[in-house]
Design an enzyme around this catalytic site. Sequence first.
Site, PDB file in Angstrom:
ATOM      1  N   ASP A 192       0.858  -1.186   0.000  1.00 12.97           N
ATOM      2  CA  ASP A 192       0.000   0.000   0.000  1.00 12.97           C
ATOM      3  C   ASP A 192       0.893   1.235   0.000  1.00 12.97           C
ATOM      4  O   ASP A 192       1.375   1.670   1.036  1.00 12.97           O
ATOM      5  CB  ASP A 192      -0.919   0.011   1.216  1.00 12.97           C
ATOM      6  CG  ASP A 192      -1.964   1.128   1.142  1.00 12.97           C
ATOM      7  OD1 ASP A 192      -1.707   2.136   0.445  1.00 12.97           O
ATOM      8  OD2 ASP A 192      -3.021   0.993   1.772  1.00 12.97           O
TER       9      ASP A 192
ATOM     10  N   HIS B 247       0.336   7.878   4.063  1.00 13.42           N
ATOM     11  CA  HIS B 247       0.907   7.183   5.216  1.00 13.42           C
ATOM     12  C   HIS B 247       2.412   7.404   5.374  1.00 13.42           C
ATOM     13  O   HIS B 247       3.035   6.790   6.251  1.00 13.42           O
ATOM     14  CB  HIS B 247       0.615   5.687   5.096  1.00 13.42           C
ATOM     15  CG  HIS B 247      -0.833   5.390   4.855  1.00 13.42           C
ATOM     16  ND1 HIS B 247      -1.811   5.645   5.783  1.00 13.42           N
ATOM     17  CD2 HIS B 247      -1.481   4.894   3.765  1.00 13.42           C
ATOM     18  CE1 HIS B 247      -2.995   5.312   5.289  1.00 13.42           C
ATOM     19  NE2 HIS B 247      -2.814   4.852   4.065  1.00 13.42           N
TER      20      HIS B 247
ATOM     21  N   ILE C 115      -0.869   9.252   8.664  1.00 13.55           N
ATOM     22  CA  ILE C 115      -1.659   8.363   9.510  1.00 13.55           C
ATOM     23  C   ILE C 115      -1.310   6.912   9.188  1.00 13.55           C
ATOM     24  O   ILE C 115      -0.761   6.605   8.140  1.00 13.55           O
ATOM     25  CB  ILE C 115      -3.174   8.590   9.325  1.00 13.55           C
ATOM     26  CG1 ILE C 115      -3.605   8.267   7.883  1.00 13.55           C
ATOM     27  CG2 ILE C 115      -3.545  10.015   9.697  1.00 13.55           C
ATOM     28  CD1 ILE C 115      -5.105   8.319   7.653  1.00 13.55           C
TER      29      ILE C 115
ATOM     30  N   GLY D 194      -5.373   1.887   7.750  1.00  7.11           N
ATOM     31  CA  GLY D 194      -6.452   1.212   8.465  1.00  7.11           C
ATOM     32  C   GLY D 194      -6.276  -0.291   8.469  1.00  7.11           C
ATOM     33  O   GLY D 194      -6.575  -0.964   9.467  1.00  7.11           O
TER      34      GLY D 194
END
Length: 291
Positions: A194, A199, A214, A217
């Site tokens: 990803d 991120h 962040i 998830g």
Amino acid sequence: MPIDVAQALAAEPRSAGIAWGHKDVQLYHLGLGAGANPDKDSPATDPDELRYTLESRLHVLPSFATVAGSGSPGVINSLSMPGIDVNLAHVLHGGQTITLHRPIPVEGRATATGRIAAVYDKGKAAILVMRTDVADDEGPLWTSDAQIFVRGEGGFGGDRGPSTRPEPPTGDPDRTVERVIREDQALLYRLSGDWNPLHADPEFAKLAGFDRPILHGLCTYGITLKAVVDTALGGDVGRVRSYATRFAGVVFPGETLRIRMWQGDGTVRVTVGAADRDDAPVLADTVVAHN
């Protein structure tokens, strides 16, 4: 209309070959924090962590299904399917479900077949259910459903979809554990496929409305399943039958996850909050079904 529901649901499924080996599995586990003793007061590596990190003892955590073969055909590819024309800036990963048909092997080659399984009209938004079925020469391995929330694409008069949500767990949890998110956790996890700069790149994160990058998830999703397996299922990844969650909030590297578990008959109900922010919800409606 950017989403042509009939065309999206009628579109031919897309298939792609995927492959993985022990290094992919080990890297994924390391991205979840495997190898470190979860007891913050002890510097020693927990020997039980070797089931996630040592190739001669390796077992595959079922959430590896979200990155196996870098997630091919993947959510982004699914958004380019016939009938789907949306702005990626308006797309959020709303929830994830994995159903295991048998344990995931350490080394594998399989075919992943993706399609739009449902489109729901939530008024101001649409929800796309991206279903991926993965099978190898021996038969089905897993089915993955990604619920994708697309802002501004609702209001087309379609089916609103399921309206019921699981009742929140009641009473004191049977277990509460905490997991510290390292400052470099997202940088390591993204190596499993990803590459979203949200991120990793502070400037990109600011453009998205965050003061810093962040955590993925799906990294929180994996960390939580690992905590459940390690503490409620005796470390046996083969007991997991399915795992579902709704993404309810963000996590920042450096924070601590507080994971609460309620053991039921064949299920573990889970809530996850950011301990540093008064248990702000991170994962909700989370259920691990097990043998």
